[in-house]
Design a protein around this motif. Sequence first.
Motif, PDB file in Angstrom:
ATOM      1  N   UNK A   1       0.848  -1.196   0.000  1.00 20.81           N
ATOM      2  CA  UNK A   1       0.000   0.000   0.000  1.00 20.81           C
ATOM      3  C   UNK A   1       0.879   1.240   0.000  1.00 20.81           C
ATOM      4  N   UNK A   2       0.571   2.146  -0.886  1.00 22.36           N
ATOM      5  CA  UNK A   2       1.376   3.372  -0.908  1.00 22.36           C
ATOM      6  C   UNK A   2       0.699   4.449  -0.070  1.00 22.36           C
ATOM      7  N   UNK A   3       1.513   5.181   0.641  1.00 21.25           N
ATOM      8  CA  UNK A   3       0.970   6.242   1.481  1.00 21.25           C
ATOM      9  C   UNK A   3       1.613   7.577   1.107  1.00 21.25           C
ATOM     10  N   UNK A   4       0.856   8.630   1.255  1.00 23.94           N
ATOM     11  CA  UNK A   4       1.412   9.952   1.015  1.00 23.94           C
ATOM     12  C   UNK A   4       2.113  10.427   2.286  1.00 23.94           C
ATOM     13  N   UNK A   5       3.368  10.849   2.132  1.00 20.64           N
ATOM     14  CA  UNK A   5       4.088  11.297   3.327  1.00 20.64           C
ATOM     15  C   UNK A   5       3.869  12.805   3.493  1.00 20.64           C
ATOM     16  N   UNK A   6       2.631  13.152   3.626  1.00 18.59           N
ATOM     17  CA  UNK A   6       2.275  14.547   3.879  1.00 18.59           C
ATOM     18  C   UNK A   6       1.168  14.543   4.925  1.00 18.59           C
ATOM     19  N   UNK A   7       0.902  15.674   5.519  1.00 17.41           N
ATOM     20  CA  UNK A   7      -0.162  15.738   6.508  1.00 17.41           C
ATOM     21  C   UNK A   7      -0.847  17.076   6.455  1.00 17.41           C
ATOM     22  N   UNK A   8      -2.077  17.125   6.924  1.00 20.57           N
ATOM     23  CA  UNK A   8      -2.803  18.378   6.923  1.00 20.57           C
ATOM     24  C   UNK A   8      -2.814  18.999   8.315  1.00 20.57           C
ATOM     25  N   UNK A   9      -2.283  18.266   9.296  1.00 21.71           N
ATOM     26  CA  UNK A   9      -2.462  18.722  10.678  1.00 21.71           C
ATOM     27  C   UNK A   9      -1.422  19.743  11.130  1.00 21.71           C
ATOM     28  N   UNK A  10      -0.231  19.710  10.515  1.00 27.68           N
ATOM     29  CA  UNK A  10       0.816  20.576  11.059  1.00 27.68           C
ATOM     30  C   UNK A  10       0.986  21.897  10.308  1.00 27.68           C
ATOM     31  N   UNK A  11       0.293  22.046   9.186  1.00 25.29           N
ATOM     32  CA  UNK A  11       0.482  23.244   8.359  1.00 25.29           C
ATOM     33  C   UNK A  11       0.184  24.535   9.077  1.00 25.29           C
ATOM     34  N   UNK A  12      -0.981  24.634   9.705  1.00 29.53           N
ATOM     35  CA  UNK A  12      -1.390  25.889  10.330  1.00 29.53           C
ATOM     36  C   UNK A  12      -0.526  26.210  11.541  1.00 29.53           C
ATOM     37  N   UNK A  13      -0.114  25.169  12.265  1.00 29.14           N
ATOM     38  CA  UNK A  13       0.740  25.370  13.446  1.00 29.14           C
ATOM     39  C   UNK A  13       2.088  25.965  13.031  1.00 29.14           C
ATOM     40  N   UNK A  14       2.691  25.397  11.985  1.00 28.87           N
ATOM     41  CA  UNK A  14       3.987  25.896  11.537  1.00 28.87           C
ATOM     42  C   UNK A  14       3.866  27.273  10.894  1.00 28.87           C
ATOM     43  N   UNK A  78      11.346  24.959   1.427  1.00 30.37           N
ATOM     44  CA  UNK A  78      12.139  24.935   0.187  1.00 30.37           C
ATOM     45  C   UNK A  78      12.287  23.494  -0.303  1.00 30.37           C
ATOM     46  N   UNK A  79      12.645  22.581   0.610  1.00 27.17           N
ATOM     47  CA  UNK A  79      12.782  21.169   0.205  1.00 27.17           C
ATOM     48  C   UNK A  79      11.447  20.640  -0.320  1.00 27.17           C
ATOM     49  N   UNK A  80      10.340  20.984   0.355  1.00 28.32           N
ATOM     50  CA  UNK A  80       9.031  20.474  -0.065  1.00 28.32           C
ATOM     51  C   UNK A  80       8.644  20.979  -1.448  1.00 28.32           C
ATOM     52  N   UNK A  81       9.092  22.209  -1.778  1.00 25.07           N
ATOM     53  CA  UNK A  81       8.729  22.779  -3.077  1.00 25.07           C
ATOM     54  C   UNK A  81       9.530  22.191  -4.236  1.00 25.07           C
ATOM     55  N   UNK A  82      10.813  21.907  -3.995  1.00 31.77           N
ATOM     56  CA  UNK A  82      11.679  21.570  -5.130  1.00 31.77           C
ATOM     57  C   UNK A  82      12.147  20.130  -5.182  1.00 31.77           C
ATOM     58  N   UNK A  83      12.129  19.411  -4.062  1.00 28.82           N
ATOM     59  CA  UNK A  83      12.676  18.050  -4.058  1.00 28.82           C
ATOM     60  C   UNK A  83      11.522  17.050  -4.143  1.00 28.82           C
ATOM     61  N   UNK A  84      11.370  16.447  -5.310  1.00 31.40           N
ATOM     62  CA  UNK A  84      10.226  15.567  -5.527  1.00 31.40           C
ATOM     63  C   UNK A  84      10.381  14.160  -4.946  1.00 31.40           C
ATOM     64  N   UNK A  85      11.552  13.475  -5.102  1.00 29.50           N
ATOM     65  CA  UNK A  85      11.641  12.107  -4.554  1.00 29.50           C
ATOM     66  C   UNK A  85      11.533  12.127  -3.026  1.00 29.50           C
ATOM     67  N   UNK A  86      10.560  11.403  -2.495  1.00 24.86           N
ATOM     68  CA  UNK A  86      10.277  11.447  -1.056  1.00 24.86           C
ATOM     69  C   UNK A  86      11.493  11.084  -0.207  1.00 24.86           C
ATOM     70  N   UNK A  87      12.257  10.043  -0.649  1.00 22.89           N
ATOM     71  CA  UNK A  87      13.375   9.586   0.169  1.00 22.89           C
ATOM     72  C   UNK A  87      14.443  10.675   0.304  1.00 22.89           C
ATOM     73  N   UNK A  88      14.726  11.364  -0.817  1.00 24.23           N
ATOM     74  CA  UNK A  88      15.731  12.429  -0.785  1.00 24.23           C
ATOM     75  C   UNK A  88      15.240  13.591   0.083  1.00 24.23           C
TER      76      UNK A  88
END
Lengths: 114, 134
Positions: A1-14, A78-88
């Motif tokens: 099963x593939x999962x998205x390594x993103x979340x909606x819970x921490x955006x507003x806090x940060x 910056x990393x989230x905007x430009x670095x597409x491969x999740x592992x990197x």
Amino acid sequence: MSRLVVGAHYGIKDWLAQRITAVLMAIYTLVIFAAVLAGATSSHDAWRGFMAHGAVRSVTFLFIISLGYHAWVGVRDIWMDYIKPTSVRILLHVLTLLVLIGYVGWAIQIIWRL
Amino acid sequence: MSALNEQKKQRPRFLDLTVIRLPLAGYASILHRVSGAGLFLMLPLLIWLLDLSLSSTPEHLVLFESITRSVLVKLVLLGLIWAFLHHFCMGLRILLIDVHVGVEKQQARSSAMAVMVVSLSLTLAFGLKLFGVY
């Protein structure tokens, strides 16, 4: 099963933390600038004495923590905007966190040994 | 559904970064990111200089003096002064827009121009001090 390594819970806090730390650092900058104009850097002893003062040390401590958090959110964006491969991207996140924690510890050590 | 996909595929795209022209606020915004990244990358230098400047060891002060006398280091510091000032001014603009101050097109243009003018003028003022002109 593939999962998205993103979340909606921490955006507003940060997002909010980014703003709060920005305000704290802006006020600190103006205070330090005023102190320099008033002679805090007129001599080495004056500079050390100023930075060793209890109140200055406390707000400098807050500044260092704020800078660490602020830089973490900004660099991570910056990393989230430009670095597409999740592992990197995750690797860069971890490295960024580690160096920032190191910088914060180093900076606190500098003002605490005074 | 297939018509929708077809439409999606045919949507015009223009992503040539060398030709795209942004409003001034767009450039100021990119520079906010660039200046932040630059400040982050140079943090070790800044913390090291803070460390040396507050040291009670005389050799550290001699080292601090010799490092900060170097023209190359002064140029790096000049760049960091600009980065800090731009990040500071643009940050204030972002905070104001967050609370809905200056969101109108003309005001947003003026504030972007103000960020550029104020940060570059202050960089000049601090830069002249850095290079010992006054």
